[in-house]
Design an enzyme around this catalytic site. Structure first.
Site, short mmCIF file in Angstrom:
data_model
loop_
_atom_site.label_atom_id
_atom_site.label_comp_id
_atom_site.label_asym_id
_atom_site.label_seq_id
_atom_site.Cartn_x
_atom_site.Cartn_y
_atom_site.Cartn_z
N CYS A 86 34.94 20.88 -27.63
CA CYS A 86 36.37 21.20 -27.48
C CYS A 86 36.87 20.50 -26.21
O CYS A 86 36.09 20.24 -25.28
CB CYS A 86 36.52 22.71 -27.35
SG CYS A 86 38.16 23.26 -26.84
N THR A 100 38.31 21.76 -23.81
CA THR A 100 37.96 22.61 -22.68
C THR A 100 36.60 22.23 -22.09
O THR A 100 36.40 22.30 -20.87
CB THR A 100 37.93 24.09 -23.12
OG1 THR A 100 39.16 24.39 -23.76
CG2 THR A 100 37.73 25.01 -21.93
N HIS A 108 36.89 19.65 -19.55
CA HIS A 108 37.36 20.16 -18.26
C HIS A 108 36.21 20.81 -17.49
O HIS A 108 36.13 20.72 -16.27
CB HIS A 108 38.48 21.20 -18.47
CG HIS A 108 39.69 20.63 -19.12
ND1 HIS A 108 40.33 19.48 -18.66
CD2 HIS A 108 40.40 21.02 -20.20
CE1 HIS A 108 41.37 19.22 -19.43
NE2 HIS A 108 41.44 20.12 -20.37
N GLU A 117 31.90 26.34 -29.71
CA GLU A 117 32.15 26.19 -31.15
C GLU A 117 30.83 25.95 -31.84
O GLU A 117 30.14 24.98 -31.53
CB GLU A 117 33.09 24.99 -31.41
CG GLU A 117 34.43 25.10 -30.70
CD GLU A 117 35.36 23.93 -31.03
OE1 GLU A 117 34.97 23.07 -31.85
OE2 GLU A 117 36.46 23.88 -30.46
N CYS A 171 43.19 40.66 -25.34
CA CYS A 171 42.34 41.57 -24.54
C CYS A 171 42.19 41.02 -23.13
O CYS A 171 41.84 39.85 -22.92
CB CYS A 171 40.95 41.66 -25.19
SG CYS A 171 39.72 42.48 -24.16
N ARG A 222 44.67 8.36 -33.42
CA ARG A 222 44.91 9.73 -33.89
C ARG A 222 46.08 9.79 -34.88
O ARG A 222 46.09 10.60 -35.79
CB ARG A 222 45.14 10.64 -32.69
CG ARG A 222 43.80 10.82 -31.96
CD ARG A 222 43.81 11.83 -30.86
NE ARG A 222 42.44 12.28 -30.64
CZ ARG A 222 42.03 12.99 -29.59
NH1 ARG A 222 42.91 13.38 -28.68
NH2 ARG A 222 40.77 13.36 -29.48
N ILE A 271 50.92 30.70 -28.24
CA ILE A 271 49.74 30.84 -29.11
C ILE A 271 48.49 30.74 -28.27
O ILE A 271 48.24 29.73 -27.61
CB ILE A 271 49.69 29.72 -30.17
CG1 ILE A 271 51.00 29.66 -30.97
CG2 ILE A 271 48.48 29.92 -31.09
CD1 ILE A 271 51.27 30.87 -31.81
#
Lengths: 352, 352, 352, 352
Positions: free
Chosen positions: B38, B40, B43, B64, B107, B200, B287
């Site tokens: 991902c 992330t 990063h 994932e 949460c 892309r 989102i």
């Protein structure tokens, strides 16, 4: 012009010559190119109790049509003369609370084409400009004509989320058939459908149904339980009005499910609210007509998305002058949508 | 077992041997068969400010994955040992008001796999049983693995009705690409998409986009205005986090439109609330993650509907041991989803 | 008749004599009994950039009013001559997609009273019949007059569920004050409100606020955190347009919260989408005008429920001829709603 | 401890001595301070067909209670020992799709206190910690005790917007009475209510009803038509289960109206779908239990808003040992809510 009219209360109707109607300041005059038959039209020709209560004679029958705008009143901004349009059959008041809040389908002063005012089985018709929706010039006439009926399917399929969900359609008449296509276009995981006519169940498969069940031959409960791993369906579209189908449909509905009811039982029926609705925490929507104009915009978008092919719904085409044959076929149930052409040379497919 | 770990604060990570983790009473032990990368994770390896603020070292990176349940704790009811599962990466508390009302994605005690607790780039992982969703045994491993990321796309595409509507997706990374497919599967009239990478944008066309625009080359406003007859789009999925794309996206949004924002700008940006949101009467949804478990159920339904083909999103496969090549490719942007296999013989496609 | 008009571009306006306007076929002529001042009117008199861009001179200013129908056009069905009416100031086209789907507040051809066509600061006004809503004959004129502005508050308070929830209203001008009352009438658990004017915060308490905070004096974040046990608020009504208030409001919003934004910043502002909207999974609604006619129906229902007392919002009454004093007071901010009476003998309270 | 138990299938129950129950790892032990009687409890004592089908003997009856946490299992995070709590009676599985998506009220593995497992008519009860909601320490015990039942009213009143709208409540038992209060607290324009007991109609007025009608004495249709200017009501809360009330309620519902059905007819009934739902475009919600935990949060917020006073619903208090008198009163219908106290010295009002 020729017009198929109910001249007085009672069964039957007649093709007669009447003048082309006059155009009021907010109206358009449309030359009818194609006009399709709705189940309601059968009730009107047969003069059933509903027709006897509602139809105001003399009246030109029919309410599903497409055609070309030939003249428009002084106040009309759109559509333009020469445009192909299809027509919403509910003429609404624009003044009541429902009309003023985007709920014109609930207008209590609605006049129906072919019931309260002259309708579509004729060479020309006058309607308020706001009832005429512009179609692409190259839209097949049979598809353009049945859009009012398609709107019932779209309205039904709008009230519940179907994407990734299992949908049961009880009743595979033309509206049910189109509802199958809409549910599939919106990403339904599976669409199951029932009918007592195998002819229509075959059409249902063509429209994209994943499974069809004929309650005259199959154990619907067992088939659906098997298809859904015992869980039932998330969404029910009740398009038949048949009490047995209503029971069957609700029995198959999951807790938390959503039912949209369009089919009219026509009388009081026995119903188990406890198990069908309350203990299930189900939501039930009554569906009447099309949301005006919300549904027409959604119909337009869905058709132009390319995700829906309505062509298989149109099974038969007739010259308007052959209306007796067309109505006899409709009465037999061995058909999908039946479309009539005042000028048969304009038919977009072979005539029956 | 082998695990790709961040051993201490700072850039980089290392493949090390650690013991297979222990299974708590509510947990399952999963043998990782495929694990996808991902943004992330980039990063985290680069140790950007977000990573420095959030990552707790030492930790196995990655979140994932798909794999086989090999062991389960005493209190676990499902899944069963031997089942193929994919994993929700947000470990939630089940006690707070959000968890108790179907909003577990909000949460406040969420622990993220690969950030706050050991993640997926390893041979085995332990997660709470409720985070493991059973997949069909024959699901391609690369598709199974990227479902968490697919869930972002599904969540985004759930908040706005897209059927029959025009949708703009700004940003065509993996989540944007999958959002295109979801929008099409749900009956969008047209999906337009932007990115600054032609690679892309080509993938976007494969995923079903009707039109792609590269703001480095094209006048996006003019192209979209042309495509929408000057009306703009009904729905915006903002998947880039780029300020220019956010401006461009809102500029194209119709009055009454809906915007779902997933891309993170990463800092304060200048924004015109008057014209973009207030005068337009627009609705904006933030989102984050996936609605737990609502989104997983919807993902399952959409995949099984057959309306979505995620295969083209997976452009490259690597052995986990080749993680350096995999991360270098990710950093280049010349790829869709990149999936790694601890046991490369299990790859469901040719390895790079 | 007398009319307060902007005769040409630039600051200021003048009381002049003009003929009573003519009534078109769909219009009503209303004798103005009371007309209230909106913040927009200040911008118009001062000729700020927005006014310079939008106002079409010469024009009679003002758009909030109540009065008696004195004449009606040939096509008008309701209201009747002699009825007390209040007026929706957005004159919409009835033809575009928004008008046709219950979203007339988004009509792109909207004409505003007092901006694009002659407005309310006069003895008579002509408006389309559909813009005139019948009031009970005994409704206090000052309350009847401010209903358009009340409609902004009702529209704002309609988009989010407030019953049992904590609501923050940033900005306590007249619309903010009325939003407090609406939130309380709908069962809000608590309403907190901010403003930099203690005068308005006092009015806020009168309208039902549970707690007021002046950011010039108090640490808003600490006060709200204390009031909400650190949880924040469920709902934000942003009524100020002030960047600091927007930041403060979103900072106080809970994950999963809903923000309705009505106040106009008037320019681009810096905003943190990550923390304010995306990570929070927040929903943001842009609020413009009133949903026509949905909001008017809801306003009517709320007023008649007896749950809302708008009287305290009206702090000052003037003769229309004293408009200079009225505008000077408005500019000072030391007031709630200011109402002017063309015939001062009809004032429903002591004149200032 | 003392417990009122159904020892074997058949009518009646007995007060017996049994051991204080053991606390599992996720459970809390509650000392019952107050426990109220629900209509279902009457069915259980009388052993009607529903009870015969569902109740598992031997079992302690009763499911509405408040009390103090006296002990908690090893895994419990909240509530704490010593806190006052009230209890959700549906013990759900936390694993099924419904539980995992905020729809625990539809869990198919629900166990009911007092039906499937030991209930509230006892000195102590054990429930899962997640079923115990913390109350303010100073909450009156009778109010705390009836919250489960209040939750039915709140759930019912949540599915339809009532602010500014006219609401009809058919059936004025305790849940109906509380639904009146909720509708008023949420800004209903008017609440009309029906019952065949004048005792309960008097209570309805106390709870805030604007108008009550006894169908044994009044022409309900005429009264409601008069009250609504012939328009009907926007919202129906059906709380009686009586076929005549269901017909009457739907007859009074406006086109586009919303009906929430909680009352259980207990058998199939005759129903007119055409006129009641389909032609009206009505929406019908089946209401079962409380949304877990959404409804509890809303209940808490509504009670703390100060907008609802439930005290008048509690008409009688008894010592638990006087259960025979309490049940006889309940059977008579000459009461609102009846609350029993294991330790009568703790009663928050005079005992009967």
């Amino acid at each position: 012009m020729r017009a198929l009219r109910k001249l007085s209360p009672g069964p039957g109707f007649e093709m007669v010559e009447i003048p082309i109607p006059e155009v009021g300041p907010g109206d358009v005059l449309i030359e009818v190119l194609a006009t399709s038959i709705c189940g309601t039209d059968l009730h009107i020709v047969d003069w059933d109790p509903w027709a006897a209560d509602h139809v105001i004679t003399p009246v030109t029958v029919g309410h599903e049509l497409t055609g070309i705008v030939r003249e428009r009143g002084a106040n009309v901004v759109e559509p333009e003369v020469g445009q192909l349009v299809s027509v919403e059959s509910h003429v609404i008041c624009n003044i009541c609370d429902w009309c003023r809040t985007g709920q014109g389908h609930l207008c209590s002063s609605t006049e129906l084409l072919g019931v309260h005012r002259d309708g579509a089985f004729a060479e020309y018709i006058v309607v308020p400009a706001q009832n005429a929706y512009v179609d692409p010039a190259d839209m097949p006439l049979s598809i353009a004509s049945l859009q009012e009926s398609f709107g019932n399917a779209v309205h039904t399929a709008t009230v519940a989320e179907v994407a990734g969900r299992k949908v049961l359609v009880t009743g595979s008449g033309p509206v049910g058939l189109m509802a199958i296509a809409v549910a599939k276009a919106k990403g339904a995981r599976a669409v199951y459908t029932t009918d007592i006519s195998d002819y229509r169940l075959d059409l249902a498969m063509t429209m994209g149904a994943d499974l069809t069940v004929n309650p005259l031959k199959d154990d619907v409960e067992a088939v659906l339980s098997d298809a859904t791993a015992g869980e039932g369906v998330d969404v029910l579209f009740e398009m038949s009005g048949a009490p047995a189908a209503i029971d069957m449909g609700f029995a198959a509905l999951k807790p938390g499910g959503v039912a949209a009811m369009l089919g009219l039982p026509g009388k009081k029926i026995e119903f188990d609210f406890d198990d069908n609705i309350i203990f299930k925490g189900a939501t039930v929507y009554g569906i009447v007509g099309r949301r005006i104009s919300q549904t027409w915009l959604e119909m337009r978008g869905l058709i132009r998305s390319g995700a829906i092919d309505l062509a298989p719904v149109v099974t038969h085409r007739f010259a308007l002058d052959d209306y007796e044959k067309a109505f006899a076929l409709m009465a037999s149930g061995q058909c999908g949508k039946v479309v009539m052409f005042p000028d048969p040379s304009l038919s977009d497919g072979p005539l029956s």
